[in-house]
Enzyme design. Structure first.
Site, PDB file in Angstrom:
ATOM      1  N   ARG A  73      -6.767   1.414  10.862  1.00  0.00           N
ATOM      2  CA  ARG A  73      -6.554   1.055  12.281  1.00  0.00           C
ATOM      3  C   ARG A  73      -6.719   2.282  13.162  1.00  0.00           C
ATOM      4  O   ARG A  73      -7.245   2.187  14.283  1.00  0.00           O
ATOM      5  CB  ARG A  73      -5.167   0.423  12.448  1.00  0.00           C
ATOM      6  CG  ARG A  73      -5.076  -0.947  11.779  1.00  0.00           C
ATOM      7  CD  ARG A  73      -3.664  -1.486  11.698  1.00  0.00           C
ATOM      8  NE  ARG A  73      -3.060  -1.673  13.017  1.00  0.00           N
ATOM      9  CZ  ARG A  73      -1.768  -1.991  13.186  1.00  0.00           C
ATOM     10  NH1 ARG A  73      -0.980  -2.112  12.118  1.00  0.00           N
ATOM     11  NH2 ARG A  73      -1.258  -2.144  14.380  1.00  0.00           N
ATOM     12  N   GLN A 108       3.741  -1.374  24.507  1.00  0.00           N
ATOM     13  CA  GLN A 108       4.037  -1.719  23.118  1.00  0.00           C
ATOM     14  C   GLN A 108       2.904  -1.245  22.196  1.00  0.00           C
ATOM     15  O   GLN A 108       3.027  -1.277  20.989  1.00  0.00           O
ATOM     16  CB  GLN A 108       4.195  -3.239  22.987  1.00  0.00           C
ATOM     17  CG  GLN A 108       5.319  -3.816  23.820  1.00  0.00           C
ATOM     18  CD  GLN A 108       5.220  -5.332  23.916  1.00  0.00           C
ATOM     19  OE1 GLN A 108       5.701  -6.040  23.030  1.00  0.00           O
ATOM     20  NE2 GLN A 108       4.559  -5.820  24.941  1.00  0.00           N
ATOM     21  N   ASN A 109       1.792  -0.833  22.811  1.00  0.00           N
ATOM     22  CA  ASN A 109       0.611  -0.466  22.050  1.00  0.00           C
ATOM     23  C   ASN A 109       0.756   0.928  21.428  1.00  0.00           C
ATOM     24  O   ASN A 109       1.285   1.826  22.058  1.00  0.00           O
ATOM     25  CB  ASN A 109      -0.633  -0.506  22.956  1.00  0.00           C
ATOM     26  CG  ASN A 109      -0.839  -1.888  23.534  1.00  0.00           C
ATOM     27  OD1 ASN A 109      -0.273  -2.877  23.066  1.00  0.00           O
ATOM     28  ND2 ASN A 109      -1.639  -1.973  24.585  1.00  0.00           N
ATOM     29  N   HIS A 126       6.765   1.705  20.878  1.00  0.00           N
ATOM     30  CA  HIS A 126       6.529   1.363  19.467  1.00  0.00           C
ATOM     31  C   HIS A 126       5.886   2.527  18.709  1.00  0.00           C
ATOM     32  O   HIS A 126       5.400   2.359  17.587  1.00  0.00           O
ATOM     33  CB  HIS A 126       5.637   0.118  19.348  1.00  0.00           C
ATOM     34  CG  HIS A 126       6.326  -1.137  19.732  1.00  0.00           C
ATOM     35  ND1 HIS A 126       5.659  -2.320  19.941  1.00  0.00           N
ATOM     36  CD2 HIS A 126       7.624  -1.412  19.970  1.00  0.00           C
ATOM     37  CE1 HIS A 126       6.525  -3.263  20.289  1.00  0.00           C
ATOM     38  NE2 HIS A 126       7.723  -2.739  20.312  1.00  0.00           N
ATOM     39  N   THR A 212       0.763  -9.438  26.908  1.00  0.00           N
ATOM     40  CA  THR A 212       1.797  -9.513  25.887  1.00  0.00           C
ATOM     41  C   THR A 212       2.275 -10.954  25.701  1.00  0.00           C
ATOM     42  O   THR A 212       2.339 -11.719  26.666  1.00  0.00           O
ATOM     43  CB  THR A 212       3.001  -8.600  26.206  1.00  0.00           C
ATOM     44  OG1 THR A 212       3.934  -8.676  25.127  1.00  0.00           O
ATOM     45  CG2 THR A 212       3.692  -8.985  27.515  1.00  0.00           C
ATOM     46  N   ALA A 255      -7.021  -9.026  31.952  1.00  0.00           N
ATOM     47  CA  ALA A 255      -6.540  -7.814  32.635  1.00  0.00           C
ATOM     48  C   ALA A 255      -7.694  -6.974  33.161  1.00  0.00           C
ATOM     49  O   ALA A 255      -7.640  -6.465  34.287  1.00  0.00           O
ATOM     50  CB  ALA A 255      -5.700  -6.993  31.654  1.00  0.00           C
TER      51      ALA A 255
END
Ligand code: APR
Length: 270
Positions: A73, A108-109, A126, A212, A255
């Site tokens: 990732r 949160q990314n 996170h 989200t 977005a």
């Protein structure tokens, strides 16, 4: 498509002066080629992985599998570029600063795209995929995260195994990715910035949630606080807002398409 009225409402709310809290999730990075977790996109992470893979328990049981997954990732993140949504959020932050209005972005990314675009007032609640730390919380070195790039993965890449996972220079325990797992608390490491989230939550007078699904703790806290205090909460998501409630306004938009338009309407576009 959202009503022009809803977009006007967002523009007026932003003009009302904040403090503005922007909350982002995986949807903001989809246009940069990073899949969401629960979205309708083909590569959605939890469509092909079990959530148990994102736990400390799994890491302790099989650190090699965990690291192989995060390195895969990480490579995708390193190849990604900020999209118009990330750039518009930088313009929005600067527009607030020019007006002396408070702005905070909680993401949160774990990707690096907000920072790469130039966002300053950011809380990565996170964690961050480019950081690592000692897995042993009693080791003094575990308080500090290090660049994942500073770890030597030569042996691991040759033979991915628990024995070849990079070790902590201070205590010899395995190093772990600095990402928050499902079986961990937001307060489990200072670098998640939980006190900044609580402070932002106290100060906020407007919330703009982008990309989200409101599936995890921090989004629940901010949404319930906004509802309790009657604070407007705009949700930008082409699938519609995943929550309902007092003050929630859904904008069925992507977005990367809507945020530049909002900035143009504010006169904030760089
Ligand atoms: N613009 C805005 N929103 C979008 C876009 C887009 N172009 N494309 C998809 N979305 C929306 C989806 O419809 C979905 O509602 O983004 C949302 C992404 O939701 P999730 O995949 O659940 O991601 P997120 O809410 O960030 O997940 C929260 O859960 O899996 C854990 O730790 C992981 O940080 C993650 C957390």
């Amino acid at each position: 498509m959202s009503s022009a009225g809803a977009i006007d409402q967002l523009v007026k709310a932003l003009q009302s002066g904040g403090p503005t809290l922007v909350l982002t999730g995986a949807g903001v990075s989809l246009a940069s080629g990073i899949p969401t977790f629960r979205g309708t996109d083909a590569g959605a992470v939890w469509a092909s992985n079990v959530m148990a893979r994102a736990t400390l328990q799994h890491f302790e049981r099989d650190p090699a599998d965990s690291w192989s997954w995060y390195r895969e990732r990480h490579a995708r993140v390193l190849a990604a570029q900020p999209n118009p949504a990330h750039r518009a959020l930088v313009d929005l932050e600067r527009w607030h600063a020019a007006r002396g209005a408070a702005f905070r972005l909680i993401t949160q990314n774990i990707d690096l795209l907000h920072e790469a675009a130039g966002t300053r007032a950011i809380v990565k609640v996170h964690g961050s995929i480019d950081r690592a730390r000692c897995v042993d919380a009693s080791c003094a070195a575990s308080d500090t995260t290090v660049p994942t790039a500073s770890l030597d993965f030569t042996a691991f890449d040759a033979r991915p195994d628990a024995a070849t996972v990079p070790r902590c220079a201070a205590c010899g325990a395995v190093m772990r990715p600095h990402v928050l797992w499902f079986d961990e608390d937001y307060g489990s490491h200072a670098d998640y910035g939980w006190p900044d989230v609580l402070e932002g939550c106290d100060a906020m007078r407007l919330v703009v949630a982008i990309g989200t699904s409101f599936s995890v703790g921090v989004t629940g806290l901010i949404a319930s606080e906004a509802g309790r205090r009657g604070i407007p909460l705009f949700v930008i998501d082409p699938q519609g807002a995943a929550i309902v409630g007092r003050g929630v306004v859904g904008l069925r938009e992507k977005a990367e398409e809507l945020l530049p338009r909002v900035c143009a309407a504010l006169g904030a576009a760089a």
